[in-house]
Design an enzyme around this catalytic site. Structure first.
Site, PDB file in Angstrom:
ATOM      1  N   GLY A 276      65.020  59.960  67.879  1.00 26.62           N
ATOM      2  CA  GLY A 276      63.861  60.825  68.044  1.00 26.62           C
ATOM      3  C   GLY A 276      62.974  60.322  69.166  1.00 26.62           C
TER       4      GLY A 276
ATOM      5  N   PRO B 294      60.421  56.501  72.551  1.00 32.03           N
ATOM      6  CA  PRO B 294      61.656  56.732  71.794  1.00 32.03           C
ATOM      7  C   PRO B 294      61.669  55.985  70.467  1.00 32.03           C
ATOM      8  CG  PRO B 294      62.048  55.188  73.579  1.00 32.03           C
ATOM      9  CD  PRO B 294      60.649  55.693  73.759  1.00 32.03           C
ATOM     10  N   VAL B 295      62.430  56.523  69.522  1.00 28.72           N
ATOM     11  CA  VAL B 295      62.629  55.891  68.221  1.00 28.72           C
ATOM     12  C   VAL B 295      64.118  55.599  68.075  1.00 28.72           C
ATOM     13  CG1 VAL B 295      62.359  56.082  65.728  1.00 28.72           C
ATOM     14  CG2 VAL B 295      60.688  57.160  67.242  1.00 28.72           C
TER      15      VAL B 295
ATOM     16  N   LYS C 156      60.133  52.072  66.696  1.00 33.40           N
ATOM     17  CA  LYS C 156      59.362  52.846  67.674  1.00 33.40           C
ATOM     18  C   LYS C 156      59.031  51.935  68.847  1.00 33.40           C
ATOM     19  CE  LYS C 156      56.186  55.705  66.440  1.00 33.40           C
ATOM     20  NZ  LYS C 156      55.004  56.367  65.861  1.00 33.40           N
TER      21      LYS C 156
ATOM     22  N   ASP D 148      47.272  64.512  63.485  1.00 29.73           N
ATOM     23  CA  ASP D 148      48.487  65.022  64.124  1.00 29.73           C
ATOM     24  C   ASP D 148      49.550  65.324  63.074  1.00 29.73           C
ATOM     25  OD1 ASP D 148      49.906  65.900  66.303  1.00 29.73           O
ATOM     26  OD2 ASP D 148      50.750  63.940  66.783  1.00 29.73           O
TER      27      ASP D 148
ATOM     28  N   GLY E 268      58.691  60.931  70.651  1.00 29.89           N
ATOM     29  CA  GLY E 268      57.407  61.608  70.549  1.00 29.89           C
ATOM     30  C   GLY E 268      56.437  61.062  71.562  1.00 29.89           C
ATOM     31  N   GLY E 269      55.139  61.239  71.296  1.00 28.70           N
ATOM     32  CA  GLY E 269      54.121  60.793  72.229  1.00 28.70           C
ATOM     33  C   GLY E 269      54.106  59.286  72.413  1.00 28.70           C
ATOM     34  N   PHE E 270      54.565  58.532  71.426  1.00 35.20           N
ATOM     35  CA  PHE E 270      54.564  57.071  71.487  1.00 35.20           C
ATOM     36  C   PHE E 270      55.700  56.578  72.380  1.00 35.20           C
ATOM     37  CE2 PHE E 270      55.613  52.841  70.037  1.00 35.20           C
ATOM     38  CZ  PHE E 270      54.398  52.271  69.678  1.00 35.20           C
TER      39      PHE E 270
END
Length: 818
Positions: free
Chosen positions: A512, A518-519, A533, A630, A514-516
């Protein structure tokens, strides 16, 4: 003039045929009450009569609050024997027995009292107590009362009612839950006072204890936060050799309150607000995981603010050390060293404790704490002691024998307890996180530390972020000054260990983004699966968000929040290590045409309930009051059993307990989930999360994204608009995802759609808080009518707001001048 006279005559003739009724609060044997008639108490507080639920012909005789809508029932006579498809009659016989008859005259329910009176009358009092008495005696509470409904409670405990338990026979009065929100038949849960050992209030499912409110400590039950209750209510607890009874009254007669047990086993107290014309939830229990009876097993302590949740008491060790985990806490703990008894044992003091199960206890009202300690010391079977009464510095004696069960930290309602340990254990603190009911700081080696030692340790902590040689538990200090410092106790992992676990952060391990950043999925050397994360150098979220997420999630512990295992920092690398969720995120299921078929309605409903419980914990039940900011389907992770866990706390914010809302110049979040007051003005509160929750609920029900939804010939609408349109047209079920072969519970489905619409109302004050959402999900009998949501594009922002869509649901940021 002639026309006026004719009109007047017609008018008088019409009203000569209209019966004139006056409200009655009582009936006699010659005056039965029919299905279309009611009794109203003298001051108009309560009403009694026959009622039925929507779409049902079954009739019940009950009592409800008068002049409050929707109806809230506080007592039902024939709760398990409804009248089927006929009109009921409620009457009192010549000798004082009450009967409910169906349309054919068959007896459906009766009181069957062996006592009689000569001139009986049944009266509804302003306390909601339905009494049978001698009509010649004007005292309704006197000895002339033959029968009263307060002796046969249903699911509701009202002021003036008594919960009693007989210490000789073991008989007791109990609150018993309804089977469902529209079935008052006795359900599976019960609340009563248990008389084994020191009497204590418990909640049971069948014969199994599910939660324990605890014994009386002179002021309140030990598991109930005292708070501001004394401003509204007074409580009475009476313990004699034959009986124990508990009741409460109102300090102000105008106060309207109710305390009841729900079909799912929760106990809740509400107060009615004349100003808002709604019920305000004041208290709910069980409030957190530590309220689950004996969740940690024997000889362990539960603390909802620590990780892990359970810890063995001082002098004890896990019964099965290799299995000690959330799945096996119930195995409990055993002593490391057997008690010496004659050789001398000691006692470890714990403060702020909800006293353990008292069913195997002994008590004495007259002796003091020192005498209590001596009694326990002389008895080799005695394992703990405490004051019986906490008033005036404490008095009385309470002793425990055998295992200590169901003990927890309870800072707002707890008291002191002294646990027996072997003498050799008194000087060792290595296996205890808690002393005096508080979490220990990081333990530094040595009994005393010199000033030079402190300086060296301070230097190590400052240099820590540049070089980390091996994992361990460290205290992290963020910020440049004391006001900005936050302490986090987390396992620190060497970067090489995490790199090996993720195959050197291989792209094939990415699950996955997101804003942070890759996971990655990783597998540790011991086989444990993890999710990592990794803060991207080009991430919109930086060190501040990393610090924020680490600090928040490390201080939170709830079954519906993702668990943070540890972290790793080296040079510019920042990693957060989480428990691995094999089913990934919710959006992977509900928005995928193939996978959505594997998520049936029962699973969707349980996911909605789990998200609600997690938000309630953030907003109300955790040590901190947190706004997520969020919440969206991609931030809801699913474990192997499809249980939801809220994740991604990088944008979350802590607000004060007394703060209604706060503002920011930096609006962050995801378009389609942001509340209008936040998107346009930067104002956020717990009601901002409620709005996001409402969007998620409607997406779960509809199986479609709010931001990517469209209807043919109407390209300006979204999911909220579509749901609102269907609701207004009386066709809400058309919102439902494709459900071929799915066994639906229509009542739950309609309830969720209505709750979703209530949560996305435009004005924050119109949205329910999460405690009320939980109540509605658990079966509030009727829900308020929602108002139109702010689904029009102009209501979501101006030229400075986020674009209509954001790629891959990445969070977007806009700056507004203030």
């Amino acid at each position: 003039m002639e026309i006026n006279m004719v009109t007047l005559v017609c008018f008088l003739q019409f009203f000569s045929f209209v019966p004139i009724f006056s409200a009655l609060d009582s009936i006699t044997p010659n005056q039965p009450l029919h299905y279309n008639e009611t009794l109203i108490s003298k001051a108009g507080s309560f009403e009694a009569g026959f009622f039925s639920f929507d779409n049902s012909q079954r009739q019940y005789f009950g009592i409800w609050f008068n002049r409050i809508s929707p109806r809230i029932f506080v007592w039902v006579a024939n709760r398990d024997t409804p009248i089927e498809n006929s009109s009921g009659v409620f009457r009192i016989a010549e000798k004082g027995n009450l009967f409910i008859l169906d349309g054919k005259g068959a007896i459906i329910w009766s009181t069957n009292s062996s006592d009689t009176v000569q001139n009986p009358v049944v009266q509804l009092l302003d306390s909601a107590n339905l009494v049978v008495k001698d009509r010649n005696n004007s005292n309704p509470d006197g000895d002339s009362v033959l029968w009263q409904s307060f002796d046969y409670p249903g699911d509701t405990f009202l002021p003036g009612m008594k919960l009693k338990s007989n210490l000789v026979t073991g008989e007791y009065r109990a609150l018993t839950s309804w089977r469902s929100s529209e079935d008052p038949a006795p359900g599976g849960f019960s609340l009563h006072i248990d008389t084994h050992g020191l009497p204590q209030e418990i909640i049971t499912k069948g014969k199994i204890i599910t939660s324990r409110i605890g014994p009386w400590n002179g002021i309140h039950f030990v598991g109930v936060p005292w708070g501001k209750r004394q401003q509204f209510l007074n409580f009475s607890f009476v313990l004699t050799e034959q009986e124990v009874s508990y009741e409460y009254g109102l300090l102000n007669s105008s106060t309207v309150t109710r305390y009841f047990i729900t079909p799912t086993g929760l106990v809740q107290r509400f107060f009615w607000s004349d100003q808002t014309q709604r019920w305000d939830l004041y208290a709910v229990g069980p409030a957190d995981q530590c309220e689950t009876y004996a969740i940690c097993g024997a000889n362990a302590n539960c603390d909802v603010n620590t990780s892990p949740l359970c810890e063995c008491l001082k002098g004890f060790t896990p019964k099965f050390q290799e299995k000690w985990s959330p799945d096996n806490w119930s195995d409990g703990c055993i002593r490391r060293i057997n008690l010496g008894c004659d050789n001398g044992d000691g006692f470890m003091k714990y403060e702020g404790i909800k006293l353990p199960d008292t069913s195997s206890s002994w008590f004495n009202k007259s002796i003091n704490l020192e005498e209590c300690k001596k009694l326990c010391s002389r008895n080799c079977s005695c394992t703990a002691y405490a004051n019986l009464d906490i008033r005036n510095g404490g008095s009385g004696c309470l002793l425990w024998f055998g295992d200590i069960v169901d003990m927890r930290i309870h800072a707002t309602a707890g008291q002191d307890i002294y646990i027996r340990v072997a003498a050799s254990e008194l000087g060792d603190t290595s296996n205890s996180r808690h002393f005096n009911g508080k979490r220990l700081a990081v333990i530094l080696v040595g009994s005393s530390i010199s000033i030079i030692g402190i300086m060296v340790i301070g230097f190590i902590i400052r240099a820590w972020s540049k070089k980390l040689e091996k994992p361990g538990i460290l205290k992290l200090i963020f910020g440049k000054d004391k006001k900005e410092k936050q302490d986090i106790n987390l396992p620190a992992f060497d970067l090489s260990i995490i790199a090996n676990a993720t195959n050197q952060f291989s792209a094939t391990n990415i699950i996955g983004e997101g804003g942070f950043g890759p996971v990655y999925k990783g597998v540790m050397d011991n086989g444990q699966e993890i999710a990592v994360k990794r803060l991207s150098q080009h991430s919109r979220q930086g060190p501040e968000e990393f610090k924020n997420e680490a600090m928040l999630i490390a201080n939170l512990q709830h079954r519906n929040l993702v668990k943070l295992i540890g972290f790793s920092i080296k040079d510019d690398e920042r990693l957060l290590i989480y428990e691995y969720m094999p089913n990934r995120s919710l959006d992977c299921f509900i928005f995928d045409q193939d996978r959505t078929k594997f998520l049936n309605w029962d699973q969707r409903f349980q996911i909605i309930c789990g998200i609600a419980r997690g938000l309630l914990y953030l907003h109300q039940d955790s040590r901190l009051r947190i706004i997520h900011r969020d919440l969206k389907t991609s931030n809801i992770l699913l474990d192997k059993n499809m249980n939801p866990k809220i994740s991604d706390f990088g944008l979350a914010r802590i607000i004060g307990r007394d703060e209604a809302q706060t503002k920011t110049k930096k609006v962050v979040g995801t378009y389609g989930y942001m509340s209008p007051e936040y998107a346009m003005h930067g104002s956020f509160s717990v009601k901002s999360d409620v709005f996001s929750f409402g969007v998620v609920v409607l997406e779960i029900v509809g199986g479609r994204r709010n931001t990517e939804f469209s209807v043919p010939h109407d390209h300006n609408t979204n999911l909220l608009a579509f749901a609102w349109e269907l609701w207004n047209k009386g066709r809400p079920l058309e919102l439902l995802y494709a459900s071929e072969g799915d066994s639906l519970t229509v009542d739950e489905l309609l309830r969720c759609i209505q709750i979703g619409l209530l949560c996305v109302q435009e004005r924050p004050e119109d949205r329910p808080d999460m405690s009320y959402v939980i109540l509605m999900l658990n079966g509030e009998r009727q829900l308020p009518k929602p108002r139109e949501p702010p689904f029009h594009p102009h209501k979501f922002g101006s030229s400075g707001s986020c674009p209509p869509k954001s790629i891959n649901e990445m969070s977007c940021t806009s700056l507004e001048a203030r």
